[in-house]
Structure formats: C-alpha cells, structure tokens
Design a protein around this motif. Sequence first.
Motif, PDB file in Angstrom:
ATOM      1  N   VAL A  20       5.203  -8.876  -8.307  1.00 40.45           N
ATOM      2  CA  VAL A  20       3.778  -9.401  -7.639  1.00 40.45           C
ATOM      3  C   VAL A  20       3.741  -9.053  -6.336  1.00 40.45           C
ATOM      4  CG1 VAL A  20       2.388 -11.480  -7.603  1.00 40.45           C
ATOM      5  CG2 VAL A  20       3.672 -10.795  -9.783  1.00 40.45           C
ATOM      6  N   ARG A  21       4.966  -9.399  -5.460  1.00 47.10           N
ATOM      7  CA  ARG A  21       4.499  -9.419  -4.300  1.00 47.10           C
ATOM      8  C   ARG A  21       4.415  -8.057  -3.764  1.00 47.10           C
ATOM      9  NH1 ARG A  21       9.745 -12.037  -1.383  1.00 47.10           N
ATOM     10  NH2 ARG A  21       8.885 -11.247   0.479  1.00 47.10           N
ATOM     11  N   MET A  22       5.161  -6.889  -4.306  1.00 45.51           N
ATOM     12  CA  MET A  22       5.131  -5.568  -3.893  1.00 45.51           C
ATOM     13  C   MET A  22       3.770  -4.940  -4.575  1.00 45.51           C
ATOM     14  SD  MET A  22       8.985  -4.122  -4.204  1.00 45.51           S
ATOM     15  CE  MET A  22       9.209  -4.850  -5.753  1.00 45.51           C
ATOM     16  N   ILE A  23       3.443  -5.470  -5.749  1.00 40.16           N
ATOM     17  CA  ILE A  23       2.162  -4.685  -6.326  1.00 40.16           C
ATOM     18  C   ILE A  23       0.818  -5.198  -5.290  1.00 40.16           C
ATOM     19  CG2 ILE A  23       0.705  -5.025  -7.999  1.00 40.16           C
ATOM     20  CD1 ILE A  23       3.095  -5.713 -10.077  1.00 40.16           C
ATOM     21  N   ARG A  24       1.058  -6.466  -4.691  1.00 39.78           N
ATOM     22  CA  ARG A  24      -0.254  -7.007  -4.145  1.00 39.78           C
ATOM     23  C   ARG A  24      -0.170  -6.292  -2.497  1.00 39.78           C
ATOM     24  NH1 ARG A  24       0.104 -13.164  -6.077  1.00 39.78           N
ATOM     25  NH2 ARG A  24      -1.012 -12.967  -7.923  1.00 39.78           N
ATOM     26  N   CYS A  25       1.007  -5.604  -2.143  1.00 39.69           N
ATOM     27  CA  CYS A  25       0.683  -4.741  -0.823  1.00 39.69           C
ATOM     28  C   CYS A  25       0.486  -3.264  -1.573  1.00 39.69           C
ATOM     29  CB  CYS A  25       2.210  -4.888  -0.346  1.00 39.69           C
ATOM     30  SG  CYS A  25       2.184  -4.153   1.305  1.00 39.69           S
ATOM     31  N   GLU A  26      -0.671  -2.952  -1.372  1.00 40.65           N
ATOM     32  CA  GLU A  26      -1.044  -1.745  -1.861  1.00 40.65           C
ATOM     33  C   GLU A  26      -0.372  -0.645  -1.027  1.00 40.65           C
ATOM     34  OE1 GLU A  26      -5.541  -2.200  -3.453  1.00 40.65           O
ATOM     35  OE2 GLU A  26      -5.532  -2.792  -1.572  1.00 40.65           O
ATOM     36  N   SER A  27      -0.246   0.683  -1.666  1.00 38.79           N
ATOM     37  CA  SER A  27       0.551   1.557  -1.223  1.00 38.79           C
ATOM     38  C   SER A  27      -0.003   3.037  -1.543  1.00 38.79           C
ATOM     39  CB  SER A  27       1.920   1.596  -1.461  1.00 38.79           C
ATOM     40  OG  SER A  27       2.342   1.390  -2.858  1.00 38.79           O
ATOM     41  N   PRO A  28      -1.270   3.520  -1.566  1.00 33.48           N
ATOM     42  CA  PRO A  28      -1.707   4.824  -1.662  1.00 33.48           C
ATOM     43  C   PRO A  28      -1.070   5.860  -1.122  1.00 33.48           C
ATOM     44  CG  PRO A  28      -3.345   3.461  -0.330  1.00 33.48           C
ATOM     45  CD  PRO A  28      -2.349   2.649  -0.636  1.00 33.48           C
ATOM     46  N   LEU A  88      -6.734   2.058  -1.501  1.00 31.15           N
ATOM     47  CA  LEU A  88      -6.868   0.531  -0.880  1.00 31.15           C
ATOM     48  C   LEU A  88      -8.039   0.143  -1.324  1.00 31.15           C
ATOM     49  CD1 LEU A  88      -5.939   1.140   2.960  1.00 31.15           C
ATOM     50  CD2 LEU A  88      -4.561  -0.049   1.039  1.00 31.15           C
ATOM     51  N   GLY A  89      -7.908  -1.258  -1.643  1.00 30.02           N
ATOM     52  CA  GLY A  89      -8.951  -2.132  -2.212  1.00 30.02           C
ATOM     53  C   GLY A  89      -8.989  -2.246  -3.858  1.00 30.02           C
ATOM     54  N   THR A  90      -8.312  -1.617  -4.521  1.00 34.16           N
ATOM     55  CA  THR A  90      -8.062  -1.508  -5.781  1.00 34.16           C
ATOM     56  C   THR A  90      -7.725  -2.740  -6.375  1.00 34.16           C
ATOM     57  OG1 THR A  90      -7.660   0.961  -5.981  1.00 34.16           O
ATOM     58  CG2 THR A  90      -7.067  -0.569  -7.826  1.00 34.16           C
ATOM     59  N   ILE A  91      -6.750  -3.467  -5.514  1.00 25.75           N
ATOM     60  CA  ILE A  91      -6.200  -4.711  -5.848  1.00 25.75           C
ATOM     61  C   ILE A  91      -7.402  -6.087  -5.993  1.00 25.75           C
ATOM     62  CG2 ILE A  91      -5.954  -5.707  -3.343  1.00 25.75           C
ATOM     63  CD1 ILE A  91      -3.557  -6.266  -6.478  1.00 25.75           C
ATOM     64  N   ASP A  92      -8.658  -5.635  -5.461  1.00 28.48           N
ATOM     65  CA  ASP A  92      -9.674  -6.536  -5.486  1.00 28.48           C
ATOM     66  C   ASP A  92     -10.577  -6.286  -6.830  1.00 28.48           C
ATOM     67  OD1 ASP A  92      -9.136  -7.319  -2.867  1.00 28.48           O
ATOM     68  OD2 ASP A  92     -10.367  -5.742  -1.979  1.00 28.48           O
ATOM     69  N   THR A  93     -10.387  -5.248  -7.383  1.00 30.24           N
ATOM     70  CA  THR A  93     -11.037  -4.870  -8.754  1.00 30.24           C
ATOM     71  C   THR A  93     -10.115  -4.976  -9.966  1.00 30.24           C
ATOM     72  OG1 THR A  93     -10.924  -2.333  -8.395  1.00 30.24           O
ATOM     73  CG2 THR A  93     -12.990  -3.395  -7.613  1.00 30.24           C
ATOM     74  N   ILE A  94      -8.807  -4.651  -9.691  1.00 30.45           N
ATOM     75  CA  ILE A  94      -7.772  -4.946 -10.707  1.00 30.45           C
ATOM     76  C   ILE A  94      -6.621  -5.689 -10.081  1.00 30.45           C
ATOM     77  CG2 ILE A  94      -6.434  -3.706 -12.392  1.00 30.45           C
ATOM     78  CD1 ILE A  94      -7.631  -0.915 -11.601  1.00 30.45           C
ATOM     79  N   PRO A  95      -6.956  -7.029 -10.100  1.00 33.89           N
ATOM     80  CA  PRO A  95      -6.016  -8.019  -9.392  1.00 33.89           C
ATOM     81  C   PRO A  95      -4.683  -7.851  -9.980  1.00 33.89           C
ATOM     82  CG  PRO A  95      -7.941  -9.255 -10.609  1.00 33.89           C
ATOM     83  CD  PRO A  95      -7.966  -7.797 -10.608  1.00 33.89           C
ATOM     84  N   CYS A  96      -3.634  -8.356  -9.182  1.00 33.89           N
ATOM     85  CA  CYS A  96      -2.279  -8.375 -10.084  1.00 33.89           C
ATOM     86  C   CYS A  96      -2.360 -10.026 -10.833  1.00 33.89           C
ATOM     87  CB  CYS A  96      -1.477  -8.424  -8.786  1.00 33.89           C
ATOM     88  SG  CYS A  96       0.473  -8.438  -9.441  1.00 33.89           S
ATOM     89  N   THR A  97      -1.855  -9.714 -11.951  1.00 30.93           N
ATOM     90  CA  THR A  97      -1.426 -11.228 -12.696  1.00 30.93           C
ATOM     91  C   THR A  97      -0.282 -10.916 -13.392  1.00 30.93           C
ATOM     92  OG1 THR A  97      -2.927 -10.208 -14.501  1.00 30.93           O
ATOM     93  CG2 THR A  97      -4.045 -11.368 -12.931  1.00 30.93           C
ATOM     94  N   ALA A  98       0.166 -12.087 -13.717  1.00 34.10           N
ATOM     95  CA  ALA A  98       1.541 -11.965 -14.660  1.00 34.10           C
ATOM     96  C   ALA A  98       1.430 -13.248 -15.461  1.00 34.10           C
ATOM     97  CB  ALA A  98       2.671 -12.282 -13.224  1.00 34.10           C
ATOM     98  N   GLY A  99       1.701 -12.998 -16.809  1.00 33.59           N
ATOM     99  CA  GLY A  99       1.771 -13.655 -17.985  1.00 33.59           C
ATOM    100  C   GLY A  99       2.711 -12.928 -18.720  1.00 33.59           C
ATOM    101  N   ASP A 100       2.227 -12.946 -20.005  1.00 27.18           N
ATOM    102  CA  ASP A 100       3.006 -12.125 -21.033  1.00 27.18           C
ATOM    103  C   ASP A 100       2.981 -10.508 -20.520  1.00 27.18           C
ATOM    104  OD1 ASP A 100       3.230 -14.229 -22.376  1.00 27.18           O
ATOM    105  OD2 ASP A 100       1.591 -13.845 -23.863  1.00 27.18           O
TER     106      ASP A 100
END
Length: 375
Positions: A20-28, A88-100
């Motif tokens: 989650v930490r790495m996904i939320r730091c975008e890297s195009p 950049l900015g994709t994380i705002d429209t496809i937020p990182c979530t973690a459940g199943d």
Amino acid sequence: MNALSVGSRSRVAGVVAASVRMIRCESPSTDLAAVARSADCVARVGEEILGRPAEPIVTAGRTHLRWRWGKEPPRVLVLGHHDTVWPLGTIDTIPCTAGDRIRGPGCLDMKVGLALAFHAIAALDDPFGVTLLVTGDEELGSPTSRELIEDEARGCAAALVLEAGDDSGALKTERKGRAHYELTFAGRAAHAGLEPHLGANALITLGAAVGVVAALADDAAGTSVTPTMASAGTAVNTVPDRATLTIDVRARTTEELRRVDAAIRGLAPANGDVTVEMEGGIDRPPLDATMTAGLFERARAVADRLGIGPLAGVAVGGGSDGNLTAAAGVPTLDGLGAVGGGAHARHEWVDVARLGDRLALLTGLLADLLGEARR
C-alpha cells in the motif's frame, strides 16, 4: 528458516502494508521526478524490512535500486521494477484499497511483487549470495537498465522475476520476444482546396503501409504485428506533410523477430514523393522454455514440499526483464509475483488470499538455491 511460517498472517499483513505504501507513491515511467520519488519510497520500505539501505543507481536521470548480500559473485538475482504505466493523479481516481483484494495503480504490475521480494529475502536465515535489483524503466522497455540487468545477471545460477503470475497463479515459463518501431513519413504540404495535386500526402502513404505491415503477422508461428498508434496533419485544410505510425511486434522465436525486422526496415513508401524514417527495433529476445525448465521443476518440487502445489507453468505474449536475463544465458523463472488480474487496466487487483502461498514459494525457492550453492 521454516518456509511454511513465511506465509503466516503477520507476514502477509506486512506484505499488504508495504504494498500500500509503495502503490500510493505514484511512479509513471515517463516522469523522472516521480520515478525518483518512488525510488526513495521503495528504498525506505525495503530498508525497514531488510535491515539495510539500498544502493541507488542513477542512469540518464532514472533511479534504480540494488541490494547485495556478499561480495562474491551473486548466486541468485531477484529482479523487479517500481515504475508503472499510470500517469500522476491516477491514485485520486483509482484509490489504493486493501481488503480481500489490493487495488490501485501498479498493484499487480508490480508493487506487490516488490513487497513479496522484501519479505521473502528477510525470512531467509542467511541471504548471502542474493542480489535484489529494482529498476525504474521496465515499462519503457528498460532502455537505461538493460546493461545493468545483464551485468548483475552475469555469473548467477538463477534469475527470479517478480512479475505477476497469470490469473490462475501459474508461473511464466515462456515469453514472446518483442520489437517496437516508429515510422515517420515525410511528404509535402499543400492547400487541400486550391492545389492538393501539388502536395505529397504522408497520411495516405501511411495508410497504405498499415496494410503491408499488418500482413507480416503469422498466426501459425505465433507472430503478431500490430499497428498501435498513428498521427498526421497540421490543419483540416492542408495536405499532411508528416505522419507517424507505431508498431508492436511479438514472436516466439528470434528468427521470426528478425524476419519482421528486415521487412519493416525494407518498407518502401507507395508514393515515391514521400520518404520514411524508422526508429526502434528488437528490444527483447524471447524467453525460451529451455531457460526456465530446470528452475520450474525446482519450484514445483518446493511447492509440493510446502503443500501448496501443484504448480503450473504457462507461455505468455508479454515481455519482461526475464527475457534479458535468459538471453544472457542465465536460467530464469518469471511470474513469481502476486496473483490477480487486470494488469495495465483500471480494474487491476491482487488476491490477498494467495499472498501467503506466493511468499512461501519464493522464500522456499531462494533457500533451496542458496543451500545448493553452500553444499
């Protein structure tokens, strides 16, 4: 090290948190500053888990990371990348979530794979002989990391690639080779209403070339030749004097890649008043099953011992940096990363329930390979 304990709930929770930490730091891949920020993030996460700092390697402004255990030539190269295809900015429209499921840009390809690598190496009693290389340009075809990958692979007994497995969890035992091209057609502009006959239409010439290029495909041989993007023109009332065409080629054999390469390089424009220039070429040779067979059998035996088999292998069309290590003569096994679906798509996801088995398999395979070297 008890490999079965590696897949425990606490370790899986650690993989999820690191991911989650790495996904939320975008890297195009195309944004050098973003790739540098991502490298800093990945380095911090890795240091916390591995207990040692990464060695940053900056090539042409692009940041790669390396961890080494031992000064002797490495026994095993663990290979991944931290760049993604998402702007950049994709994380705002496809937020990182973690459940199943873990969701978010680049989760499957391949931030979760990096987290698995960190935790697998950390679980080893002694990782002496391991090199972990995390590159920052794989999605571009590894233009600045190719030489680095080949240098790090040289002398290794195995290269383990943390790209995702297929949707069923199968490892990737064959990959097609790849080539990319950009053709630029240069003609002559003219007024489309007053004197179109004085122009040399680059767009019409491009259109004729599309059919010629597409006809180079050979379904029986498994060769695809796909025109992927085209652009032309400067105004609605002007004969276009410039047009560009990009082409993606995939093939199972080097011979097929060379056949298509020669044909594209020999392409003659249908209009003699239009010239064509070409950039690109073969950038990844095929990953052949002969380079994966031994490691795959070893992985299958490890999975059986751990009670997480049977393990399957699959041939795929997409390329990876595993193509490069195999071409360098190093036995390679790919697809050891996360299991999920939707790579490069907005619904990209990772199956959290499969992370324990993947972590145990990777750790067990590493321990097996290092144990053989010590024996």
